[in-house]
Each structure stands twice: as C-alpha cells, then as structure tokens.
Design a protein around this motif. Structure first.
Motif, mmCIF file in Angstrom:
data_model
loop_
_atom_site.group_PDB
_atom_site.id
_atom_site.type_symbol
_atom_site.label_atom_id
_atom_site.label_comp_id
_atom_site.label_asym_id
_atom_site.label_seq_id
_atom_site.Cartn_x
_atom_site.Cartn_y
_atom_site.Cartn_z
ATOM 1 N N TYR A 90 0.916 -1.227 -0.012
ATOM 2 C CA TYR A 90 -0.047 0.007 -0.009
ATOM 3 C C TYR A 90 0.957 1.174 -0.172
ATOM 4 N N VAL A 114 3.999 1.874 -1.008
ATOM 5 C CA VAL A 114 4.772 1.930 -2.366
ATOM 6 C C VAL A 114 3.468 2.589 -3.410
ATOM 7 N N ALA A 115 2.239 1.630 -3.267
ATOM 8 C CA ALA A 115 1.322 2.221 -4.338
ATOM 9 C C ALA A 115 0.792 3.675 -4.215
ATOM 10 N N ILE A 116 0.485 3.905 -2.819
ATOM 11 C CA ILE A 116 -0.036 5.203 -2.571
ATOM 12 C C ILE A 116 1.093 6.446 -2.953
#
Lengths: 301, 277
Positions: free
Chosen positions: B13, B15-17
């Motif tokens: 999460y 990294v994705a955000i």
C-alpha cells in the motif's frame, strides 16, 4: 439465349465478388499506403541524396551515412538518447517489476484504482507534460526548488533544466515518471493471471519472496516485459521525447535527442537528405531493439 | 506468518500510494496554478491554495491568446480523423476476418505492422514533401489524413481480433436471410462490436488530439494550429506568466483526461488485453 445471359451474369457476378474484399479494405490500406508507408519508405531514397528539400537533388550514395559516423552533434544526440532510453525503458521496467510484484502479490484492495491513476500520464499530450515539468524544474519559483527550501535543503537548489550537469537526467526522469505506471499496469494484469498454486507450492519448498519472483513471476511476465520494452523504446526515441525536450529545453544543454536533431537538420538547416539518413538510423535502432527482444522471446518459448 | 502478510500488504500500500501521489501531484500543481496570479506564486510559492477560485485565467487564455481557435482546430482535426477511421476500419476488419482473397496475409501484415509501428517522427520529412506537392501545407487535411490512416490501422487490428472471436454462424445466418455482406457488417457485426469500437474510438481520439509533430511540420499559420502546437507557440511568446501557461496546459490536457475517465475501464482493457494479444 436465356442460358447465355445467365452465364454472362454469373461470370460478371463472380468477377465483382472477387473485387469486393478489396473494396472493403481499400480505404484503410490505401490511406496507410499513401500517408504512412510511402512516406516511411521515401526516407530511404531521400537519404541517398544531398538535397535542401526544394532545389535539385544530387545523388551521393551512402555519403550521408558515412558523414554521420563522424558527426559530433549526431554522436552527442545518440549519447543523450541512451540516457533517455535508460531512464524511460530500463528503469521503468526494473522498478515496475519490483513494485508490481509488491502490489499484485500483496492482494491489495483498490488495485483497479491505482491502475487507473497510473495510466493518466499516458493520455496527456507530451507537450502538456513537458510544460508542467518546466515549471516543476524552474530555477525561480519552481516546484522542486521551493520544496527544497521548505525542507531546509537550500544548498541543493539549482536550475535543473538550465545546466549541462542536470538537464539531461532531469528530462529523462520525466520519461520514468510517465512510463513506470504503464509498466506496472501491464505487469499487474500479467501477475494476476499466474496460478496462485505455484506460489503456494514454492512456499512449501521453502522459497523466499525473491526466489519466487525470480523463478515464477519473472518467467511468466516475459511477454509483458517485451511489450513494455518495445512501446517504451519507441517513445524514448520517437515523438514523445521529441516533444518533451523541445518544450522543456529546446534541446539546449546537451538534451537534444536523435529525433530532434533530425528535425532541426531537415527543417532548420535545410539538410533534408542528411536528416533522412538520421531518421533511418533512428528507425534501425528501434526496429533492432524490437526485433532482438522478439527474437529472444521466441527462442525462450 | 499473518504478521508477515500484513507487513507485506502494508508496504505494498505504501509504495502504491506513494507512486500514485508522485503521478498526481504534477497535475494538481498545474490545476491549482490555473486559479492563481503570477505575483501570488512568487509571493506564496507553488503549493499555496488559490486566494479565489477565479476562472479569469481561463477566459484570458481562451479568448485573448487564441486557445479558442486552437480548440476549434483540434476538434476539426480529431472528429473527422476518428469517425472516418472507425468507419473504414470496420470495413477493413470485416474483410480481413470473414473474407478470403489473394494477398490477404501480406496486406494485413503491411497495414498492421507498418501502420501501427511507424511513429510521426519517422515520416515527418517525406510527409512534408508529399503534402507540399499536394498543396496541403497549412491545410488541416495535412494533419487529418495521416492521423486517419494511423488510427484506421490501429482500429483494424483491434476490430479484426474482435471479429475473429465471433462465431461463423453469425455471418452465415445473415447471408442465408438474404442480407448482403454490406448489410451483415453494419446490421450485425458493427452493433456487436460496440465495446471494441468504443475502445478504439477513445484511444484514437486521445492520440489524434495529442498529435504534435505532424502539425509542427505542416501547419505554419498560428490560426490553424491545434492545441498541442498552440501550447508550444504560446510558451515561446509569453514565457513569464506561470499561471497563464499552466492554464494553457490544463486546457490541452483536460479533454483527453475527461475522455479517459469516462471510458477508463475500456481503455485500460484495450491496453492490457487488446494490444498485448
């Protein structure tokens, strides 16, 4: 009499039936031939002449290509383009593989949301992206320099696009920014197709996450990697990088890629034959990368 | 084990955000900039919120700096290129998928591979010569025609693979009912292909809208420039005013972003499934 007309009718009908498919494809194939394929092939004949585009053509054989080999501006553009290729293609693919395996294997919720955000840079004109980044990198009142001041790193402030040390990498990073998300979208879609049992089984065999990535994820994604490799390569050498460099630096401070050099040779300096030779080398590089990666893929299969 | 999984999901999460923010922030900064004044950016920096949500910059860029003309030109280029290409691509895809004829494979390969792979940069020099001979320099047709051809090639590729997936009985039953090939194409095949047509239409609209090099080479009259070329010209002339330039960038970027948000699932599908197959 009746028979006769019947035969004529039949043969005429057969004849017309034979033409029908060509009528259906004629507009698409015809326009592609005239406006894409014919111009593309014309590069080859142009490149054999010394020509300003308007006056008489002088046939000089392969002299344009021989001159290219010792043209310092071309060699410089080639080196610059290698930097763009590295950041747009290699960095995006490697980072994309790492991040997408984190996202997809972690079974995050909202993967679709992230996918749709990551795709946004793909739909915006390269000119507009370059325009935004020109402000982000601007020396005075620019976004990055302002940020550095806020966090107390004023000594790192510099005119990012305005000096040879940072300009090329600054432009190149725009390529990573635009392509990393695209790579992740494609890889996540690919990873989600991999059978989860493979991972479960490898866990039982005591495989670590890195080993799973190396032996399961990566081999299964080779097709996706080749697709992103080809598409990002075309952009790192073609229209995308052309527009971004033109609008950010105009090609100054050593940021000029091969495509911009070809444009300036043809339309600013009036060396149309020579510029066509540059385009052919550029085309050769792209088709070379595409061909080589497809060849490696086929051999693996 | 479960803690490990939670940590794994957590870092995923994170990294994705983080990446989503990195991608969105430049656009947010651009849109915020459009509502501000240059002096305000100098005074309060690029991250401050606008003092008032005024559309004054949009009005000025549109009507004082010719972006209204650029918009009209972009529509005049994109609409015929996209609609025309969809019509002729449906015809070509139909023939390539259900008809047999000599040279079929060669023609298909030439159209698809060269038509799809050749980018604007590769043809800019000969294209100028060709359009010059045809007397089309400074004519919107010089941008429409190559865009139409490239869009048609791409759509032929996608629509053909869609048609190939349809059962053969669809064609045969239509023909048995006495319909001609032409009627089968428009009454049966085209309506079924609607999702694929939407994908092709959205993608080729975005590409044609964003086309830059062809107009750069062929359109010399600023009054005939489409948006990306107009945006580049604008910056050459009025470099100093950041909010005005951001407004120009926003005006150029907005239509494709809106089209993307509208057709988003289909576009991402087209990219991840369509082009990969």
């Amino acid at each position: 009499m009746n028979k006769g007309t019947g035969r004529v009718h039949k043969s005429r009908r057969r004849k017309s039936a034979a033409i029908v498919p060509y009528l259906y494809i004629a507009p698409t194939v015809g326009s592609a031939l005239v406006f894409v394929i014919y111009p593309f092939l014309s590069n080859f004949s142009f490149s054999l002449f010394q020509w300003d585009g308007f006056g008489a053509k002088v046939f000089i054989g392969l002299k344009n290509f021989i001159d290219l080999a010792s043209d310092e501006r071309f060699i410089r553009a080639f080196q610059t383009n290698l930097v763009y290729f590295f950041f747009t293609v290699i960095v995006s693919i490697l980072l994309g593989l790492a991040i997408s395996s984190l996202i997809a294997r972690g079974r995050l919720r909202g993967v679709r949301f992230f996918q749709s955000v990551y795709f946004i840079p793909q739909v915006v004109a390269a000119i507009a992206l370059g325009t935004i980044f020109r402000w982000i990198y601007a020396p005075l009142f620019g976004v990055i320099n302002h940020f550095l001041r806020i966090v107390g790193l004023e000594h790192l402030q510099r005119p990012w696009l305005g000096n040879p040390e940072t300009a090329t990498v600054a432009v190149a990073i725009i390529g990573t920014w635009a392509w990393l998300g695209f790579c992740i979208i494609v890889y996540v879609a690919g990873i989600q197709k991999i059978d989860e049992n493979l991972y479960e089984a490898s866990l039982l065999d005591g495989a670590k996450a890195l080993q799973q990535f190396w032996y399961i994820t990566l081999p299964d994604l080779r097709f996706e990697v080749v697709v992103t490799l080809i598409m990002a390569t075309v952009h790192s050498l073609g229209s995308y990088i052309f527009a971004v460099t033109l609008v950010t630096t105009g090609g100054a401070y050593g940021t000029r890629p091969i495509a911009l050099y070809a444009y300036q040779a043809a339309f600013v300096e009036g060396r149309v034959g020579y510029a066509s030779a540059v385009v052919i080398v550029l085309t050769g590089i792209i088709f070379g990368v595409a061909g080589l990666s497809m060849f490696l893929l086929e051999r693996k299969e | 084990m479960s803690i490990k999984k939670i940590v794994g999901a957590g870092s995923g999460y994170f990294v994705a955000i983080f990446l989503a923010l990195l991608i969105v922030i430049p656009f947010v900064v651009m849109f915020m900039g459009t509502f501000r004044e240059h002096t305000d950016i100098i005074r309060r920096g690029p991250f401050a919120l606008p003092l008032e949500w005024s559309l004054e910059n949009f009005r000025r860029v549109l009507f004082q700096y010719n972006f209204d003309l650029y918009y009209i030109n972009s529509v005049l280029i994109t609409a015929p290129a996209v609609i025309g290409s969809l019509i002729i691509a449906l015809m070509a895809a139909f023939a390539f998928s259900v008809m047999e004829f000599p040279l079929k494979r060669l023609l298909l390969l030439a159209t698809i591979s060269l038509g799809v792979m050749v980018a604007e940069v590769f043809i800019m020099i000969p294209l100028f010569q060709l359009m010059n001979q045809l007397g089309l320099v400074d004519n919107l047709l010089s941008v429409i025609l190559p865009s139409l051809a490239m869009s048609a090639c791409f759509s032929t590729l996608v629509l053909r693979s869609f048609f190939m997936g349809l059962p053969r009985e669809l064609l045969d039953s239509g023909l048995v009912d006495g319909a001609s090939n032409w009627q089968v194409l428009w009454k049966i095949y085209a309506p079924i292909a609607r999702p694929a047509i939407v994908t092709c239409g959205a993608l080729t609209t975005v590409w044609t809208w964003n086309t830059y090099i062809t107009p750069l080479v062929l359109i010399h009259d600023p009054a005939k420039a489409p948006l990306p070329l107009g945006l580049a010209l604008f910056q050459g002339q009025y470099v100093a005013d950041v909010p005005l330039i951001m407004t120009g960038a926003a005006l150029t970027a907005l239509p494709p972003i809106l089209i993307y948000l509208l057709f988003q699932p289909r576009i991402v599908w087209g990219i991840t499934q369509g082009t990969i197959k």
